[in-house]
Write a protein that holds these residues in place. Sequence first.
Motif, PDB file in Angstrom:
ATOM      1  N   THR A  23       5.230   8.151  14.680  1.00  0.00           N
ATOM      2  CA  THR A  23       5.077   9.126  13.587  1.00  0.00           C
ATOM      3  C   THR A  23       3.631   9.323  13.169  1.00  0.00           C
ATOM      4  O   THR A  23       3.325  10.273  12.461  1.00  0.00           O
ATOM      5  N   LYS A  24       2.749   8.408  13.585  1.00  0.00           N
ATOM      6  CA  LYS A  24       1.332   8.447  13.201  1.00  0.00           C
ATOM      7  C   LYS A  24       1.136   8.337  11.693  1.00  0.00           C
ATOM      8  O   LYS A  24       0.124   8.737  11.153  1.00  0.00           O
ATOM      9  N   ARG A  25       2.117   7.758  10.992  1.00  0.00           N
ATOM     10  CA  ARG A  25       2.021   7.556   9.547  1.00  0.00           C
ATOM     11  C   ARG A  25       1.762   6.083   9.261  1.00  0.00           C
ATOM     12  O   ARG A  25       2.137   5.203  10.025  1.00  0.00           O
ATOM     13  N   SER A  26       1.138   5.828   8.133  1.00  0.00           N
ATOM     14  CA  SER A  26       0.819   4.460   7.727  1.00  0.00           C
ATOM     15  C   SER A  26       2.089   3.649   7.529  1.00  0.00           C
ATOM     16  O   SER A  26       3.104   4.159   7.058  1.00  0.00           O
ATOM     17  N   LYS A  27       2.018   2.361   7.871  1.00  0.00           N
ATOM     18  CA  LYS A  27       3.142   1.451   7.637  1.00  0.00           C
ATOM     19  C   LYS A  27       2.993   0.702   6.320  1.00  0.00           C
ATOM     20  O   LYS A  27       3.814  -0.132   5.986  1.00  0.00           O
ATOM     21  N   GLY A  28       1.904   0.963   5.568  1.00  0.00           N
ATOM     22  CA  GLY A  28       1.695   0.274   4.299  1.00  0.00           C
ATOM     23  C   GLY A  28       1.049  -1.086   4.448  1.00  0.00           C
ATOM     24  O   GLY A  28       1.067  -1.896   3.536  1.00  0.00           O
ATOM     25  N   ILE A  29       0.463  -1.338   5.628  1.00  0.00           N
ATOM     26  CA  ILE A  29      -0.186  -2.620   5.910  1.00  0.00           C
ATOM     27  C   ILE A  29      -1.619  -2.345   6.355  1.00  0.00           C
ATOM     28  O   ILE A  29      -1.865  -1.399   7.104  1.00  0.00           O
ATOM     29  N   ALA A  30      -2.551  -3.182   5.908  1.00  0.00           N
ATOM     30  CA  ALA A  30      -3.942  -3.022   6.336  1.00  0.00           C
ATOM     31  C   ALA A  30      -4.566  -4.383   6.600  1.00  0.00           C
ATOM     32  O   ALA A  30      -4.181  -5.374   5.988  1.00  0.00           O
ATOM     33  N   TYR A  31      -5.517  -4.409   7.524  1.00  0.00           N
ATOM     34  CA  TYR A  31      -6.319  -5.596   7.788  1.00  0.00           C
ATOM     35  C   TYR A  31      -7.738  -5.301   7.307  1.00  0.00           C
ATOM     36  O   TYR A  31      -8.294  -4.259   7.643  1.00  0.00           O
ATOM     37  N   LEU A  85       0.814  -1.204   0.000  1.00  0.00           N
ATOM     38  CA  LEU A  85       0.000   0.000   0.000  1.00  0.00           C
ATOM     39  C   LEU A  85       0.853   1.262   0.000  1.00  0.00           C
ATOM     40  O   LEU A  85       1.832   1.354   0.731  1.00  0.00           O
ATOM     41  N   PRO A  86       0.447   2.236  -0.792  1.00  0.00           N
ATOM     42  CA  PRO A  86       1.111   3.542  -0.672  1.00  0.00           C
ATOM     43  C   PRO A  86       0.839   4.091   0.726  1.00  0.00           C
ATOM     44  O   PRO A  86      -0.216   3.833   1.317  1.00  0.00           O
ATOM     45  N   TYR A  87       1.759   4.841   1.279  1.00  0.00           N
ATOM     46  CA  TYR A  87       1.608   5.351   2.633  1.00  0.00           C
ATOM     47  C   TYR A  87       0.483   6.377   2.737  1.00  0.00           C
ATOM     48  O   TYR A  87       0.024   6.679   3.823  1.00  0.00           O
ATOM     49  N   THR A  88      -0.002   6.874   1.613  1.00  0.00           N
ATOM     50  CA  THR A  88      -1.078   7.871   1.619  1.00  0.00           C
ATOM     51  C   THR A  88      -2.466   7.236   1.533  1.00  0.00           C
ATOM     52  O   THR A  88      -3.465   7.941   1.605  1.00  0.00           O
ATOM     53  N   THR A  89      -2.546   5.931   1.377  1.00  0.00           N
ATOM     54  CA  THR A  89      -3.840   5.246   1.268  1.00  0.00           C
ATOM     55  C   THR A  89      -4.653   5.424   2.548  1.00  0.00           C
ATOM     56  O   THR A  89      -4.116   5.333   3.643  1.00  0.00           O
ATOM     57  N   THR A  90      -5.953   5.653   2.384  1.00  0.00           N
ATOM     58  CA  THR A  90      -6.839   5.814   3.543  1.00  0.00           C
ATOM     59  C   THR A  90      -7.708   4.561   3.708  1.00  0.00           C
ATOM     60  O   THR A  90      -7.874   3.773   2.779  1.00  0.00           O
ATOM     61  N   GLU A  91      -8.283   4.417   4.895  1.00  0.00           N
ATOM     62  CA  GLU A  91      -9.176   3.294   5.157  1.00  0.00           C
ATOM     63  C   GLU A  91     -10.402   3.359   4.250  1.00  0.00           C
ATOM     64  O   GLU A  91     -10.896   2.335   3.795  1.00  0.00           O
ATOM     65  N   GLU A  92     -10.873   4.561   3.969  1.00  0.00           N
ATOM     66  CA  GLU A  92     -12.040   4.726   3.103  1.00  0.00           C
ATOM     67  C   GLU A  92     -11.742   4.227   1.687  1.00  0.00           C
ATOM     68  O   GLU A  92     -12.577   3.572   1.062  1.00  0.00           O
TER      69      GLU A  92
END
Length: 197
Positions: free
Chosen positions: A39-47, A9-16
């Motif tokens: 950092t409160k930034r995405s790690k590029g991983i989602a469940y 995932l790109p780090y800018t991807t949102t849950e929506e």
Amino acid sequence: MFHIVFPALPYTTTEEELEEHFSQFGGVSQVHLVVDKETKRSKGIAYIHFTVPDFAARALQESDNSIFQGRLLHVMPAIPRRSNNEENNVSKDQGTKTLKQRREEERKAAEASGDTRAWNSLFMRPDTIVENVARKYGVSKSDLLDREADDLAVRIALGETQVISETKNAFKKAGVNVEALEELAKGKVDALKEVTM
């Protein structure tokens, strides 16, 4: 439930955006984007949790190795977390066992659940590959894994091909029918695919 693993995932991807994309496979009940605590930034991983297991199976089959927002997705089934009570019971039971005994039990459980890597003698971990290639060519692992190199994944893939080829040749010299093992592994993988579809 399954998760999407970096480099996905790109780090800018949102849950929506994830929910919108994966809802094409069926009802999505929950999306969790893993965020770095500091950092409160995405790690590029989602469940992503689907309402029906068949939706998850379809998403897994059709999304793995596909492109999402310009990145190659790697999709894998998630392993459910244990509750605190289960972990306490397991840790009490495991307290008297050695690390080797616990790993052997985990390997047997994985093998029983159909995880072919648990028994496949041609499965090689990346660190094993790098160590063997570095030793063979007389270079350090840090030289082989140069952070500035653009072809790091290619180096590891070529090393893996070489090490597996050498392992197959050693098995053949020892009288092992490698083709029969490969057919057996292929049959188990095909059987697993039929079960999940």
